[in-house]
Design a protein around this motif. Structure first.
Motif, PDB file in Angstrom:
ATOM      1  N   VAL A   1     -64.893 -26.378 -20.864  1.00 41.36           N
ATOM      2  CA  VAL A   1     -63.438 -26.471 -21.045  1.00 41.36           C
ATOM      3  C   VAL A   1     -62.821 -25.073 -21.043  1.00 41.36           C
ATOM      4  O   VAL A   1     -61.771 -24.835 -20.428  1.00 41.36           O
ATOM      5  N   MET A   2     -63.474 -24.124 -21.713  1.00 43.41           N
ATOM      6  CA  MET A   2     -62.976 -22.747 -21.770  1.00 43.41           C
ATOM      7  C   MET A   2     -62.848 -22.145 -20.375  1.00 43.41           C
ATOM      8  O   MET A   2     -61.809 -21.564 -20.023  1.00 43.41           O
ATOM      9  N   VAL A   3     -63.884 -22.287 -19.565  1.00 41.99           N
ATOM     10  CA  VAL A   3     -63.861 -21.715 -18.221  1.00 41.99           C
ATOM     11  C   VAL A   3     -62.786 -22.400 -17.374  1.00 41.99           C
ATOM     12  O   VAL A   3     -62.045 -21.734 -16.631  1.00 41.99           O
ATOM     13  N   ALA A   4     -62.667 -23.714 -17.492  1.00 38.92           N
ATOM     14  CA  ALA A   4     -61.647 -24.438 -16.727  1.00 38.92           C
ATOM     15  C   ALA A   4     -60.244 -23.970 -17.107  1.00 38.92           C
ATOM     16  O   ALA A   4     -59.398 -23.728 -16.234  1.00 38.92           O
ATOM     17  N   VAL A   5     -59.999 -23.823 -18.399  1.00 39.72           N
ATOM     18  CA  VAL A   5     -58.678 -23.379 -18.851  1.00 39.72           C
ATOM     19  C   VAL A   5     -58.396 -21.956 -18.370  1.00 39.72           C
ATOM     20  O   VAL A   5     -57.264 -21.638 -17.969  1.00 39.72           O
ATOM     21  N   SER A   6     -59.414 -21.098 -18.377  1.00 45.96           N
ATOM     22  CA  SER A   6     -59.208 -19.709 -17.953  1.00 45.96           C
ATOM     23  C   SER A   6     -58.762 -19.610 -16.501  1.00 45.96           C
ATOM     24  O   SER A   6     -58.120 -18.631 -16.109  1.00 45.96           O
ATOM     25  N   LEU A   7     -59.080 -20.621 -15.700  1.00 45.00           N
ATOM     26  CA  LEU A   7     -58.732 -20.600 -14.272  1.00 45.00           C
ATOM     27  C   LEU A   7     -57.340 -21.154 -13.994  1.00 45.00           C
ATOM     28  O   LEU A   7     -56.904 -21.157 -12.839  1.00 45.00           O
ATOM     29  N   LEU A   8     -56.635 -21.598 -15.028  1.00 44.81           N
ATOM     30  CA  LEU A   8     -55.298 -22.163 -14.824  1.00 44.81           C
ATOM     31  C   LEU A   8     -54.239 -21.098 -14.555  1.00 44.81           C
ATOM     32  O   LEU A   8     -53.191 -21.405 -13.989  1.00 44.81           O
ATOM     33  N   LEU A   9     -54.486 -19.868 -14.958  1.00 38.74           N
ATOM     34  CA  LEU A   9     -53.461 -18.832 -14.800  1.00 38.74           C
ATOM     35  C   LEU A   9     -53.085 -18.602 -13.345  1.00 38.74           C
ATOM     36  O   LEU A   9     -51.915 -18.387 -13.031  1.00 38.74           O
ATOM     37  N   THR A  10     -54.057 -18.638 -12.457  1.00 36.46           N
ATOM     38  CA  THR A  10     -53.782 -18.310 -11.053  1.00 36.46           C
ATOM     39  C   THR A  10     -52.966 -19.384 -10.339  1.00 36.46           C
ATOM     40  O   THR A  10     -51.948 -19.065  -9.702  1.00 36.46           O
ATOM     41  N   PRO A  11     -53.351 -20.675 -10.389  1.00 40.33           N
ATOM     42  CA  PRO A  11     -52.508 -21.677  -9.705  1.00 40.33           C
ATOM     43  C   PRO A  11     -51.098 -21.769 -10.266  1.00 40.33           C
ATOM     44  O   PRO A  11     -50.180 -22.196  -9.569  1.00 40.33           O
ATOM     45  N   LEU A  12     -50.919 -21.342 -11.507  1.00 44.67           N
ATOM     46  CA  LEU A  12     -49.575 -21.348 -12.088  1.00 44.67           C
ATOM     47  C   LEU A  12     -48.800 -20.074 -11.770  1.00 44.67           C
ATOM     48  O   LEU A  12     -47.655 -19.909 -12.193  1.00 44.67           O
ATOM     49  N   GLY A  13     -49.435 -19.152 -11.048  1.00 47.53           N
ATOM     50  CA  GLY A  13     -48.741 -17.977 -10.542  1.00 47.53           C
ATOM     51  C   GLY A  13     -48.705 -16.769 -11.444  1.00 47.53           C
ATOM     52  O   GLY A  13     -47.981 -15.805 -11.162  1.00 47.53           O
ATOM     53  N   TYR A  14     -49.485 -16.777 -12.515  1.00 48.71           N
ATOM     54  CA  TYR A  14     -49.450 -15.645 -13.446  1.00 48.71           C
ATOM     55  C   TYR A  14     -50.429 -14.536 -13.079  1.00 48.71           C
ATOM     56  O   TYR A  14     -50.251 -13.387 -13.491  1.00 48.71           O
ATOM     57  N   THR A  15     -51.479 -14.860 -12.349  1.00 45.76           N
ATOM     58  CA  THR A  15     -52.488 -13.873 -11.964  1.00 45.76           C
ATOM     59  C   THR A  15     -52.864 -14.057 -10.504  1.00 45.76           C
ATOM     60  O   THR A  15     -52.520 -15.063  -9.882  1.00 45.76           O
ATOM     61  N   GLY A  16     -53.608 -13.070  -9.971  1.00 45.50           N
ATOM     62  CA  GLY A  16     -53.993 -13.104  -8.569  1.00 45.50           C
ATOM     63  C   GLY A  16     -55.498 -13.108  -8.375  1.00 45.50           C
ATOM     64  O   GLY A  16     -56.259 -13.536  -9.242  1.00 45.50           O
ATOM     65  N   TRP A  17     -55.919 -12.550  -7.221  1.00 43.40           N
ATOM     66  CA  TRP A  17     -57.315 -12.658  -6.810  1.00 43.40           C
ATOM     67  C   TRP A  17     -58.269 -11.917  -7.749  1.00 43.40           C
ATOM     68  O   TRP A  17     -59.398 -12.378  -7.973  1.00 43.40           O
ATOM     69  N   PHE A  18     -57.833 -10.790  -8.308  1.00 44.05           N
ATOM     70  CA  PHE A  18     -58.758 -10.003  -9.128  1.00 44.05           C
ATOM     71  C   PHE A  18     -59.141 -10.756 -10.399  1.00 44.05           C
ATOM     72  O   PHE A  18     -60.323 -10.900 -10.731  1.00 44.05           O
ATOM     73  N   TYR A  19     -58.131 -11.233 -11.117  1.00 49.30           N
ATOM     74  CA  TYR A  19     -58.421 -11.987 -12.337  1.00 49.30           C
ATOM     75  C   TYR A  19     -59.265 -13.211 -12.018  1.00 49.30           C
ATOM     76  O   TYR A  19     -60.231 -13.521 -12.726  1.00 49.30           O
TER      77      TYR A  19
END
Length: 315
Positions: A239-257
């Motif tokens: 669950v932790m890893v899945a949640v950590s990946l939500l930032l990018t599709p929501l537009g808050y982070t890019g390829w590096f994160y």
């Protein structure tokens, strides 16, 4: 689940009379009351979020006063935690050298010290940062002292799950310090720390479960077998890893994160499943290697939040 109170040795049994407490040692004892090593982790999650909120370099003055306020607030919470837990700290091997147990600091001194830090830190945030951050910092302190230490820790195996909320709030403090508001990005990172805390702490609890059992604190490894604990670690890890990946599709982070989150999260899951495999096969003692995941968990959260800070500069 309720547990009975433990019979304790009085604080100070190991031995320090008022006439044999050197000034330098006393200063270090008060510093130890704040648990500096734990506060390092809190700051690791606070400062990078300020970079994400700013989408660049925030005011260095703001970063400095936020870090000082965070240290004072968390330090006050930790001092009050030691004051409340001084009875069981005296009976546990890993806490037997804490200042209240050795007598380097007296219980009244620790209580006054903790309350003073709580008041000073709240005013510090309110006057030098903003009152939203002040409220969040005070909320974190009260949650850790009252909800976790006084209500949950000695009563339920879910203590670290819900008590860990206090350790999630520095993420919100970092965001609010910059924006004086909240955001879904801050909420997502809050949830990352929420789901990170149990699989971070349970491996350590597995290592020292005899300590907790001796004082009647029902940490999950005390009341459940290694197989159950390892299964819970794997569940929270996914669950932790899945949640950590939500930032990018929501537009808050890019390829590096995203790259760091995938690689670091993948390694975490490898370690979590390896621990579960060893637990399932009946491995115990040193061969269980539960501390591998504990140590990696600190590296993981450091890498993830460094990526949070760096990502705005690479987009």
């Amino acid at each position: 689940m309720c547990v009975t109170a433990v019979e304790s040795r009085p604080a100070g049994v190991l031995g320090t009379s008022p006439g044999h407490r050197p000034f330098g040692a006393r200063v270090m004892a008060f510093v130890a009351l704040t648990k500096p090593r734990i506060i390092e982790l809190l700051l690791i999650t606070t400062v990078p979020v300020m970079f994400l909120a700013e989408q660049g370099v925030p005011s260095l003055w703001l970063v400095l006063v936020t870090c000082i306020g965070g240290y004072l607030s968390a330090g006050g919470a930790n001092a009050l935690n030691m004051y409340i837990d001084r009875d069981i700290d005296a009976l546990m091997d890993r806490t037997s050298q804490r200042p209240l147990v050795t007598g380097m600091v007296s219980p009244p001194e620790a209580l006054v010290f903790g309350i003073t830090l709580a008041v000073v830190s709240t005013l510090w945030f309110g006057l030098l940062v903003n009152w939203l951050s002040a409220a969040l910092a005070l909320g974190a302190l009260l949650f850790y002292v009252v909800v976790y230490t006084m209500l949950l820790k000695r009563r339920t195996a879910q203590n670290i799950v819900w008590g860990g909320i206090a350790g999630c709030l520095p993420v919100l403090i970092g965001w609010s310090a910059v924006t004086n508001s909240m955001s879904w990005a801050a909420v997502i990172l809050f949830l990352v720390i929420f789901f990170w805390t149990p699989p971070h702490y349970w491996p350590l609890s597995m290592k020292v479960k005899e300590d907790y059992a001796r004082v009647g604190v029902p940490m999950l490894p005390v009341v459940a077998g290694n197989k159950v604990v390892a299964r819970q670690i794997v569940l929270y890890s996914w669950v932790m890893v899945a949640v950590s990946l939500l930032l990018t599709p929501l537009g808050y982070t890019g390829w590096f994160y995203t790259s760091v989150a995938l690689v670091a999260g993948g390694w975490w899951l490898w370690e979590a499943h390896a621990l579960q495999a060893r637990a399932k096969s009946g491995v115990t003692g040193a061969k269980l290697k539960e501390m591998r995941l504990f140590h990696w968990s600190i590296t993981y959260v450091s890498l993830l939040f460094v990526a949070v800070a760096v990502d705005p500069f690479l987009r």
